[in-house]
Design an enzyme around this catalytic site. Sequence first.
Site, PDB file in Angstrom:
ATOM      1  CB  SER A 159      -0.876  -0.014   1.253  1.00  0.00           C
ATOM      2  OG  SER A 159      -1.404   1.267   1.508  1.00  0.00           O
ATOM      3  CE1 TYR A 181      -5.815   5.034  -2.035  1.00  0.00           C
ATOM      4  CE2 TYR A 181      -4.053   4.909  -0.423  1.00  0.00           C
ATOM      5  CZ  TYR A 181      -5.286   4.505  -0.874  1.00  0.00           C
ATOM      6  OH  TYR A 181      -6.007   3.576  -0.171  1.00  0.00           O
ATOM      7  CB  THR A 207      -6.355   3.170  -5.211  1.00  0.00           C
ATOM      8  OG1 THR A 207      -5.711   1.939  -4.854  1.00  0.00           O
ATOM      9  CG2 THR A 207      -7.702   3.233  -4.515  1.00  0.00           C
ATOM     10  CE  LYS A 305      -7.598  -2.456  -3.823  1.00  0.00           C
ATOM     11  NZ  LYS A 305      -8.232  -1.402  -3.019  1.00  0.00           N
ATOM     12  CG  HIS A 329     -10.981   1.485  -0.495  1.00  0.00           C
ATOM     13  ND1 HIS A 329     -10.254   2.223  -1.386  1.00  0.00           N
ATOM     14  CD2 HIS A 329     -10.224   1.444   0.625  1.00  0.00           C
ATOM     15  CE1 HIS A 329      -9.117   2.617  -0.837  1.00  0.00           C
ATOM     16  NE2 HIS A 329      -9.071   2.145   0.387  1.00  0.00           N
TER      17      HIS A 329
HETATM   18  C1  GLV Z   1      -6.390   2.810   2.798  1.00  0.00           C
HETATM   19  O1  GLV Z   1      -5.373   3.354   2.919  1.00  0.00           O
HETATM   20  C2  GLV Z   1      -7.539   2.823   3.666  1.00  0.00           C
HETATM   21  O2  GLV Z   1      -7.426   3.294   4.804  1.00  0.00           O
HETATM   22  O3  GLV Z   1      -8.592   2.350   3.235  1.00  0.00           O
END
Ligand code: GLV
Length: 439
Positions: A159, A181, A207, A305, A329
């Site tokens: 991530s 991101y 994302t 995503k 998500h």
């Molecule tokens: C991602 O970083 C989230 O907190 O959903």
Amino acid sequence: MDGDVGRGGPGPGEGGATRHDASELTQTDRAPGVAAIATAERRRPDALVPRRLRGYLALDDFEPAARRRLPRQIYGYYAGAAETDQSRDDNRAAFRRVAFVPDTLRDVSRRSTASALFGERYRFPFGISPMGLSGLACFEGDLALARAARAEAIPMAMSATSIMPLERLAADGGARWFQAYLPGEPARILAMVDRVERAGFDTFVLTVDVPVPGNRENNVRTGFSIPLRPSLKLLRDGLTHPRWSLGTFGRTLAGGMPHMENMDARRGPPILSRDLVRAVGNRDGLSWEHVELIRRRWRGRFVLKGVLAPGDAREAAARGVDAVWVSNHGGRQLDGAIAPLHALPAVKAAAGGMAVLFDSGVRRGSDVLKALALGADFVFLGRPFLFAAAAAGEEGVRHAVGLLGAEVERNMAMLGVSAVAEVGRRHVCDAHPPLVGPG
Ligand code: GLV
């Protein structure tokens, strides 16, 4: 890296379903290496599972342990969702609305869970979703997840919201998928894409469902924020969770104040800070033209995503994207967004030659198989693996992978299939069809 590697088009499947790049795996004996792993997995004696993990029989068993181990703020951040939790709950409920229609009297004695995606062979048809602040689930949590994924031969996406530099995770954990991101700013986008490429990643996951942060009231209630703000609440929670405070947080701080490392090409703010610094930039300015920009620059596989609309899948295909990842998500963004399982068939129909990845709500091998039957080429899970990391570190994650893999393998036999690519639309139906039609 080869941007074309995943574009060979899906292989033929049964009942209208296709599995991306998996055609060579429809017979176990055509992939001897992976088949051998799968067979070994099936026969793994319980004695090989460390004693402290033997009480964990299913993925859901890890959450109570994680809840005990983690401070309220951290557990709440991982487990929580947006506003009313409607989407998070619907993600699970969607699986109950799908029932299996198994085939019987098939010889399934040589079955294999081996799966292919983008020309790579994996042990199972599932992987680990990117999760923010995984580094606080256990000491070097991102590394624990990446190493477990590598050892178990499944994919894992790191991530952007992580406290370990992506370069280290690539070098020490073998991570190959990076989830970003990005703001709608070409210079920052290109700098980040170049950084990810230099580190050796081969799959770039953008994302697209976070133009703004979701409304997560639970975080406000528990006092959670990024960065974490020192407060009495945080101190009290730290004191009541000494194992986490010393073994995870203290050990992390001992190596130097961790920072948000991967939101941008440059290092972000420290994880513990009085000032709430948000370095996200104008994510709400991100658009299809930036997707085109990334596609021109990035030579590896490119995944979007957070796609739920078939029209977005068509837009992605038109821009040379390699895969769309059907996800809401985990219910953490737009509360009320459709459960990805319900969105899957239409996105699959619109995806053309792109692979279709899937997450949100998966907890069981049966869920994995239902998603495959409805059009997913590969299935991902987040929270359960993070809870396994919190409960027992890398070993816990490996055990979780083994449990889920065994469920997939067992259910394949009862479904009457020998290869993952055989799972098709005809294996599922509406769980509650009308008993009789209108009179
Ligand atoms: C991602 O970083 C989230 O907190 O959903």
